[in-house]
Design an enzyme around this catalytic site. Structure first.
Site, short mmCIF file in Angstrom:
data_model
loop_
_atom_site.label_atom_id
_atom_site.label_comp_id
_atom_site.label_asym_id
_atom_site.label_seq_id
_atom_site.Cartn_x
_atom_site.Cartn_y
_atom_site.Cartn_z
N PRO A 2 22.59 -19.08 8.56
CA PRO A 2 23.87 -19.84 9.21
C PRO A 2 23.50 -21.01 10.02
CG PRO A 2 24.16 -17.47 9.29
CD PRO A 2 22.71 -17.71 8.96
N GLU A 3 24.19 -22.05 10.05
CA GLU A 3 23.82 -23.27 10.99
C GLU A 3 25.00 -23.60 11.87
OE1 GLU A 3 22.18 -26.38 8.29
OE2 GLU A 3 21.16 -24.97 7.18
N LYS A 54 23.50 -23.13 17.36
CA LYS A 54 23.31 -21.85 16.50
C LYS A 54 23.59 -20.64 17.22
CE LYS A 54 20.24 -23.74 12.96
NZ LYS A 54 19.02 -23.55 12.13
N ASN A 176 18.62 -25.96 7.33
CA ASN A 176 17.78 -26.62 6.28
C ASN A 176 18.94 -27.41 5.37
OD1 ASN A 176 15.37 -26.67 5.06
ND2 ASN A 176 15.72 -24.84 3.49
#
Length: 402
Positions: A2-3, A54, A176
């Protein structure tokens, strides 16, 4: 994993699902989790969530008159690879619910659960944001931009831009898939030196003759890299849902997948950076591309879900299904029919065998060696050829050992 946008969506989910609920009792931790206990117990308290980069923080606030009297407690979560929050009936807790907050009566008992199948998630009852993380790209844009441009002499910017974008000291909230989308939309090679890319932003000055609205319009039409680090996460948040990945639901994921232009898209190339993370891109990878790294192009195929660890899953191998995996969902082998197991060729029904007489049964039993007893080969004279295989006994013995 998770970002930043997913953390923001998770905080929104907690606030919307739990805003009207009153919780009570103590916080319960699973026996298998290695995270610390959360030392909190109250007869009545509320739960509120906030996200930064984050990280996500839950604040447990006792109501007036709650027992025992105590101050609020904040717990900071890092979701790891697969962490998420779910509100579920207390009698039907989801699997891998490693931290649970139970509602107080009256009303049906429910539990807000931190679910983490891979157990990479962490929580800190101290309530402080992790030191060393930079300003949030979503909520603290001006501080984030100044922090990057002020520290371009840092050794982190000696690396390729695709690796620098994952450094949470400067890009808190970028992960990513976001780095791939940012670089792709600006047509920046992922393995260009980070300092080379970012130093150009210092000289970018809007014309003083432009009005404020014209300056804003020019930036919206031609955003730079740092502006996209802020704008693209906002777009993902506006998509709604609970984030991306299978846990979010197929509808949520379909919307997210349609938004992607580079990450996991057919026709794009991939390389692994020095940290082993896969970067998706198109065209020239840049001068700092790893030597000997093989660029692979994603072929067009059926859409597949992107897992929570941030990399596309491998395509299923074609071939025979192993025997141990030919089971139903309940774990039992599939029923067979007179024509054979599912997937086999259709055969004509055969007439049942005639019942065997005593002599035949005896002869048939002799022809089958008992379990665990090795049948000895018949003794033959040396040099005599074998009738079954046409060779010598020595050659037959070599064939069994081969």
């Amino acid at each position: 994993m998770p970002e930043g946008p997913e953390l923001r969506l998770a905080a929104r989910y907690v606030n919307e699902a739990c805003g009207a609920l009153v919780f009570g009792g103590r916080v319960e931790k699973s026996a298998v989790s290695r995270n610390p206990e959360v030392p909190f117990e109250s007869s009545a308290y509320r739960v509120a969530a906030a996200a930064r980069g984050k990280e996500l923080r839950l604040t447990l606030s006792p109501l007036p008159g709650a027992r025992p009297p105590r101050p609020p407690l904040a717990v900071v979560f890092r979701l790891g690879m697969s962490g998420c929050f779910r509100l579920a009936p207390a009698g039907e807790l989801p699997r891998h619910a490693h931290l649970r907050f139970y509602t107080a009566p009256p009303g049906p008992p429910r539990a807000l659960c931190f679910v983490d199948a891979r157990r990479f998630g962490r929580w800190d009852p101290g309530g402080r944001w992790q030191p060393g993380r930079g300003p949030c790209v979503l909520l603290e844009y001006q501080q984030f931009r100044e922090n990057v441009l002020r520290n371009l002499s840092h050794k982190a910017f000696d690396r390729p831009i695709c690796e620098a974008l994952l450094d949470q000291r400067f890009f808190n909230g970028i992960g990513n898939y976001l780095r791939a989308e940012i670089l792709h939309r600006l047509k920046i090679p992922p393995f260009e030196k980070a300092r080379t890319v970012l130093e150009a932003l210092k000289q970018r000055r809007p014309s003083p003759e432009l009005t404020l609205s014209q300056k804003i319009g020019a930036r919206l039409r031609n955003p730079d890299l740092l502006e996209l680090c802020h704008a693209l996460p906002q777009e993902v948040v506006r998509l709604g849902g609970k984030g991306y990945g299978p846990a979010a639901g197929e509808d949520d994921f379909a919307v997210f997948r349609a938004w992607l232009r580079c990450y996991g898209v057919a026709g794009m190339s991939t390389l692994r950076d020095s940290h082993g993370r896969t970067i998706w891109f198109q065209g020239d990878p840049g001068p700092m591309a790893p030597k000997g790294g093989k660029s692979r192009t994603k072929k067009a195929q059926k859409a597949r879900q992107v897992p929570e660890d941030g990399e596309a899953p491998p395509a299923p191998r074609r071939g025979r299904t192993p025997r141990h995996s030919r089971k139903t969902a309940g774990g039992d082998p599939p029923p067979t029919s007179p024509q054979g197991p599912p997937g086999s060729e259709t055969r004509l029904p055969q007439a049942p065998e005639a019942p065997l007489g005593p002599e035949n049964r005896k002869r048939k039993g002799r022809g089958r060696p008992s379990a665990g007893r090795r049948r000895r080969p018949p003794k033959t004279k040396a040099g005599t050829p074998s009738r079954a295989s046409g060779g010598t006994p020595a050659s037959r013995q070599e064939g069994l050992l081969a």
